[in-house]
Design a protein around this motif. Structure first.
Motif, PDB file in Angstrom:
ATOM      1  N   GLY A  95      65.727 -17.188  19.754  1.00  0.00           N
ATOM      2  CA  GLY A  95      64.510 -17.208  19.138  1.00  0.00           C
ATOM      3  C   GLY A  95      63.618 -15.975  18.822  1.00  0.00           C
ATOM      4  O   GLY A  95      62.707 -16.079  18.325  1.00  0.00           O
ATOM      5  N   ALA A  96      64.561 -14.897  19.359  1.00  0.00           N
ATOM      6  CA  ALA A  96      63.801 -13.543  19.144  1.00  0.00           C
ATOM      7  C   ALA A  96      64.184 -12.937  17.768  1.00  0.00           C
ATOM      8  O   ALA A  96      64.987 -13.537  17.002  1.00  0.00           O
ATOM      9  N   GLU A  97      63.239 -11.931  17.162  1.00  0.00           N
ATOM     10  CA  GLU A  97      63.562 -11.203  16.183  1.00  0.00           C
ATOM     11  C   GLU A  97      64.537 -10.303  16.523  1.00  0.00           C
ATOM     12  O   GLU A  97      64.411  -9.791  17.786  1.00  0.00           O
ATOM     13  N   VAL A  98      64.970  -9.379  15.621  1.00  0.00           N
ATOM     14  CA  VAL A  98      65.834  -8.179  15.877  1.00  0.00           C
ATOM     15  C   VAL A  98      65.353  -7.041  14.996  1.00  0.00           C
ATOM     16  O   VAL A  98      65.366  -7.239  13.610  1.00  0.00           O
ATOM     17  N   SER A  99      65.086  -6.018  15.456  1.00  0.00           N
ATOM     18  CA  SER A  99      64.991  -4.523  14.846  1.00  0.00           C
ATOM     19  C   SER A  99      65.894  -3.723  15.006  1.00  0.00           C
ATOM     20  O   SER A  99      66.573  -3.736  16.255  1.00  0.00           O
ATOM     21  N   LEU A 100      66.266  -2.928  14.061  1.00  0.00           N
ATOM     22  CA  LEU A 100      67.235  -1.852  14.201  1.00  0.00           C
ATOM     23  C   LEU A 100      66.791  -0.600  13.575  1.00  0.00           C
ATOM     24  O   LEU A 100      66.107  -0.510  12.404  1.00  0.00           O
ATOM     25  N   ASP A 101      66.992   0.554  14.304  1.00  0.00           N
ATOM     26  CA  ASP A 101      66.545   1.637  13.904  1.00  0.00           C
ATOM     27  C   ASP A 101      67.495   2.479  13.612  1.00  0.00           C
ATOM     28  O   ASP A 101      68.636   2.578  14.541  1.00  0.00           O
ATOM     29  N   THR A 102      67.972   3.087  12.480  1.00  0.00           N
ATOM     30  CA  THR A 102      69.432   3.780  12.098  1.00  0.00           C
ATOM     31  C   THR A 102      69.678   4.999  12.561  1.00  0.00           C
ATOM     32  O   THR A 102      70.760   5.491  12.725  1.00  0.00           O
ATOM     33  N   ALA A 103      68.531   5.599  13.449  1.00  0.00           N
ATOM     34  CA  ALA A 103      68.941   6.989  14.372  1.00  0.00           C
ATOM     35  C   ALA A 103      69.198   8.156  13.752  1.00  0.00           C
ATOM     36  O   ALA A 103      68.742   9.024  14.080  1.00  0.00           O
ATOM     37  N   SER A 104      70.153   8.188  12.581  1.00  0.00           N
ATOM     38  CA  SER A 104      70.523   9.453  12.187  1.00  0.00           C
ATOM     39  C   SER A 104      71.246   9.104  10.887  1.00  0.00           C
ATOM     40  O   SER A 104      71.821   7.999  10.709  1.00  0.00           O
TER      41      SER A 104
END
Length: 261
Positions: A95-104
């Motif tokens: 039930g969680a959301e997901v975030s992604l930081d592309t980093a580079s």
């Protein structure tokens, strides 16, 4: 063991309950060398060390998704696609959301197919990147847009929003750009500060934005909080803020969230 205790105590001081993994192979903890120019800009060379042994979600601590509201993944996770995919699936199933930081921008280019596969599976709710990474997305996706870098960044956001709900582009001293799949567009100017060291600025921006987000704040408030914390990072030498700075930032952001509620 000394290193593990150090990290554990450091996280606890920051009000974080750490779930730390250990390796028995003898490999060193991952390290990152940050090279700075006199104007505060940086480039980073990373050695994954013992973290390179992580291959599957089964290696993560038992029960790690319990009470998880948001899983945040750094772009370097894309080098371990099955681990990342498994963790994202587990988070979504809980039930969680997901975030992604592309980093580079290098990560975007080197791991484009991995990134694309996660997006196409619908595993990423929020995607955060800086302007160089957004331009790399435009390049890899074959997004064509006549005109400025800003136009290409906006085109990259629209491409990404085919697969995620929210896309955020941080742009240093320029206004950050937040767009949603539902057509919401907004920007936020960061506070004016003297740039000392940009190491950690993107991570601090993400921390401020996501702190406000999981607290139910508006996207405008999230952007404001991201800019406040990111600006504190660039005005500080080194990769981390002091305990005093963190306490100041907690108070500043809490006050700002109250004002914007």
């Amino acid at each position: 063991m000394l290193c593990i205790r150090h990290f554990h105590e450091h996280f606890k001081q920051q009000h974080v309950d750490p779930l730390l993994l250990t390796s028995t192979s003898g490999k060193a903890t991952a390290t990152c060398v940050c090279l700075l120019t006199p104007d505060g800009e940086r480039t980073m060379r990373t050695h994954l060390g013992a973290s390179s042994e992580l291959e599957s979600v089964g290696q993560l601590p038992e029960g790690w998704t319990h009470n998880c509201r948001l899983l945040h993944c750094e772009g370097y996770c894309l080098y371990k696609l099955e681990l990342t995919r498994g963790a994202m699936r587990a988070a979504k199933q809980s039930g969680a959301e997901v975030s992604l930081d592309t980093a580079s921008f290098e990560v975007v280019r080197n791991c484009w197919q991995s990134l694309l596969s996660l997006l196409q599976e619908g595993l990423v709710d929020l995607l955060l990147c800086n302007e160089d990474e957004a331009l790399a997305v435009a390049e890899m996706a074959g997004v064509t847009c006549q005109g400025s870098d800003l136009g290409r960044m906006l085109a990259a956001q629209q491409f990404l929003l085919q697969h995620c709900k929210v896309c955020v582009v941080s742009r240093g001293s320029k206004s950050c750009l937040v767009c949603t799949r539902n057509g919401e567009h907004l920007s936020c100017d960061p506070p004016e500060v003297t740039v000392v060291d940009t190491v950690g600025a993107g991570d601090c921006f993400a921390a401020g934005f996501l702190h406000a987000y999981i607290g139910g704040a508006s996207l405008q408030a999230c952007a404001v909080c991201g800019c406040i914390l990111g600006s504190e990072a660039v005005s500080t030498a080194g990769a981390e803020l002091s305990l005093g700075q963190w306490e100041k930032m907690r108070q500043t952001i809490a006050k700002k969230l109250t004002e914007l509620a």
